[in-house]
Design a protein around this motif. Sequence first.
Motif, PDB file in Angstrom:
ATOM      1  N   THR A 127       0.952  -1.161  -0.146  1.00 33.48           N
ATOM      2  CA  THR A 127      -0.262   0.094   0.037  1.00 33.48           C
ATOM      3  C   THR A 127       1.093   1.450  -0.173  1.00 33.48           C
ATOM      4  O   THR A 127       0.403   2.477  -0.935  1.00 33.48           O
ATOM      5  CB  THR A 127      -0.631   0.272   1.455  1.00 33.48           C
ATOM      6  N   LEU A 128       1.942   1.199   0.777  1.00 34.79           N
ATOM      7  CA  LEU A 128       2.309   2.298   0.877  1.00 34.79           C
ATOM      8  C   LEU A 128       3.982   2.510  -0.593  1.00 34.79           C
ATOM      9  O   LEU A 128       3.669   3.534  -0.853  1.00 34.79           O
ATOM     10  CB  LEU A 128       3.855   2.010   2.080  1.00 34.79           C
ATOM     11  N   GLN A 129       3.676   1.534  -1.201  1.00 37.48           N
ATOM     12  CA  GLN A 129       4.394   1.729  -2.294  1.00 37.48           C
ATOM     13  C   GLN A 129       3.526   1.716  -3.241  1.00 37.48           C
ATOM     14  O   GLN A 129       4.188   3.025  -4.508  1.00 37.48           O
ATOM     15  CB  GLN A 129       5.085   0.289  -2.811  1.00 37.48           C
ATOM     16  N   ILE A 130       2.334   1.737  -3.357  1.00 34.70           N
ATOM     17  CA  ILE A 130       1.828   2.831  -3.989  1.00 34.70           C
ATOM     18  C   ILE A 130       1.363   3.491  -3.697  1.00 34.70           C
ATOM     19  O   ILE A 130       1.093   4.470  -4.668  1.00 34.70           O
ATOM     20  CB  ILE A 130      -0.142   1.593  -4.111  1.00 34.70           C
ATOM     21  N   VAL A 131       0.995   4.262  -2.795  1.00 32.21           N
ATOM     22  CA  VAL A 131       0.866   5.867  -2.095  1.00 32.21           C
ATOM     23  C   VAL A 131       2.533   6.220  -2.750  1.00 32.21           C
ATOM     24  O   VAL A 131       2.346   7.778  -3.345  1.00 32.21           O
ATOM     25  CB  VAL A 131       0.609   5.876  -1.089  1.00 32.21           C
ATOM     26  N   LEU A 132       3.172   5.605  -2.738  1.00 27.99           N
ATOM     27  CA  LEU A 132       5.011   6.434  -3.024  1.00 27.99           C
ATOM     28  C   LEU A 132       5.422   6.829  -4.735  1.00 27.99           C
ATOM     29  O   LEU A 132       4.896   7.361  -5.221  1.00 27.99           O
ATOM     30  CB  LEU A 132       6.182   5.498  -2.972  1.00 27.99           C
ATOM     31  N   PHE A 133       4.229   5.731  -5.348  1.00 28.70           N
ATOM     32  CA  PHE A 133       4.881   5.223  -6.720  1.00 28.70           C
ATOM     33  C   PHE A 133       3.051   6.519  -6.894  1.00 28.70           C
ATOM     34  O   PHE A 133       3.813   7.399  -7.883  1.00 28.70           O
ATOM     35  CB  PHE A 133       3.427   3.981  -7.686  1.00 28.70           C
ATOM     36  N   THR A 134       2.615   6.486  -6.974  1.00 21.98           N
ATOM     37  CA  THR A 134       1.705   7.680  -6.754  1.00 21.98           C
ATOM     38  C   THR A 134       1.500   9.281  -6.772  1.00 21.98           C
ATOM     39  O   THR A 134       1.735  10.406  -7.743  1.00 21.98           O
ATOM     40  CB  THR A 134       0.366   7.379  -6.067  1.00 21.98           C
ATOM     41  N   ILE A 135       2.397   9.268  -5.421  1.00 23.24           N
ATOM     42  CA  ILE A 135       2.722  11.161  -5.313  1.00 23.24           C
ATOM     43  C   ILE A 135       3.805  11.393  -6.040  1.00 23.24           C
ATOM     44  O   ILE A 135       3.966  12.316  -6.999  1.00 23.24           O
ATOM     45  CB  ILE A 135       3.152  10.810  -3.576  1.00 23.24           C
ATOM     46  N   ILE A 136       5.186  10.420  -6.689  1.00 19.14           N
ATOM     47  CA  ILE A 136       6.256  10.321  -6.918  1.00 19.14           C
ATOM     48  C   ILE A 136       5.626  11.124  -8.624  1.00 19.14           C
ATOM     49  O   ILE A 136       6.105  12.055  -9.337  1.00 19.14           O
ATOM     50  CB  ILE A 136       7.603   9.641  -7.228  1.00 19.14           C
ATOM     51  N   SER A 137       5.136  10.272  -9.125  1.00 18.54           N
ATOM     52  CA  SER A 137       4.514  10.735 -10.675  1.00 18.54           C
ATOM     53  C   SER A 137       3.609  11.767 -10.446  1.00 18.54           C
ATOM     54  O   SER A 137       4.214  12.750 -11.499  1.00 18.54           O
ATOM     55  CB  SER A 137       3.404   9.868 -11.147  1.00 18.54           C
ATOM     56  N   ILE A 138       2.642  12.421  -9.667  1.00 19.86           N
ATOM     57  CA  ILE A 138       2.128  13.476  -9.945  1.00 19.86           C
ATOM     58  C   ILE A 138       2.733  14.866  -9.483  1.00 19.86           C
ATOM     59  O   ILE A 138       2.846  15.583 -10.151  1.00 19.86           O
ATOM     60  CB  ILE A 138       0.831  13.564  -8.768  1.00 19.86           C
ATOM     61  N   VAL A 139       3.614  14.325  -8.672  1.00 17.89           N
ATOM     62  CA  VAL A 139       5.159  15.628  -8.277  1.00 17.89           C
ATOM     63  C   VAL A 139       5.660  16.020 -10.113  1.00 17.89           C
ATOM     64  O   VAL A 139       5.208  16.891 -10.046  1.00 17.89           O
ATOM     65  CB  VAL A 139       6.010  15.037  -7.153  1.00 17.89           C
ATOM     66  N   CYS A 140       6.495  14.637 -10.125  1.00 12.03           N
ATOM     67  CA  CYS A 140       7.356  14.478 -11.298  1.00 12.03           C
ATOM     68  C   CYS A 140       6.212  15.253 -11.890  1.00 12.03           C
ATOM     69  O   CYS A 140       6.667  16.298 -13.455  1.00 12.03           O
ATOM     70  CB  CYS A 140       7.694  13.443 -11.989  1.00 12.03           C
ATOM     71  N   ILE A 141       5.309  14.380 -12.662  1.00 15.60           N
ATOM     72  CA  ILE A 141       3.839  15.676 -13.592  1.00 15.60           C
ATOM     73  C   ILE A 141       4.173  16.800 -13.711  1.00 15.60           C
ATOM     74  O   ILE A 141       4.236  17.870 -14.160  1.00 15.60           O
ATOM     75  CB  ILE A 141       2.769  14.933 -13.470  1.00 15.60           C
ATOM     76  N   PHE A 142       3.690  17.382 -12.141  1.00 18.08           N
ATOM     77  CA  PHE A 142       3.705  19.475 -11.709  1.00 18.08           C
ATOM     78  C   PHE A 142       4.576  20.350 -11.860  1.00 18.08           C
ATOM     79  O   PHE A 142       5.095  21.344 -12.936  1.00 18.08           O
ATOM     80  CB  PHE A 142       2.709  19.369 -11.258  1.00 18.08           C
ATOM     81  N   VAL A 143       5.744  19.280 -12.154  1.00 20.42           N
ATOM     82  CA  VAL A 143       6.822  19.919 -11.189  1.00 20.42           C
ATOM     83  C   VAL A 143       8.237  20.195 -13.108  1.00 20.42           C
ATOM     84  O   VAL A 143       7.931  20.959 -13.112  1.00 20.42           O
ATOM     85  CB  VAL A 143       8.297  19.418 -10.687  1.00 20.42           C
TER      86      VAL A 143
END
Length: 150
Positions: free
Chosen positions: A47-63
């Motif tokens: 679950t934490l891996q999925i959260v980490l994947f989601t957060i990193i992907s979204i941050v990278c998109i917006f940055v």
Amino acid sequence: MSITFVWTIVLVIAIIVEAITVDLVSIWFGLGAIAALIGEFFGLDQTLQIVLFTIISIVCIFVTRPLAKKYLRGNTIKTNLDRVIGKHCLVTETITADNKGEVKVMGTLWMATSLNNMTIQAGEYAEIVSIEGAHVIVKKINRESGDDGL
């Protein structure tokens, strides 16, 4: 199927899609998958891996997406028509908020609309602000003496 295999598949697919498109459409998911693989290596829960994947992907998109669009814009084709931007022109047909008018610049007639939908009467002068499709956007000016290539 192990979660390591899933993150590896996501990473490989993201890289393949990125290599095919070259438009920065999936690289962020690859970076998210790498972060999730690192989390898996350190023993994080799925679950934490999925959260980490989601957060990193979204941050990278917006940055990175705005920067990528700014610096990797390859579809812009410059034409010599851009040279009329900033030139003064004579309004030959009145421009209103409801109807396009016509202007003459550098010996060529263009359909025109006005910036902020201002009315500009025939015989008045304007400055070309931009080109949109097959017409120019103009703003009214008070013309002083001098030839601007009309």
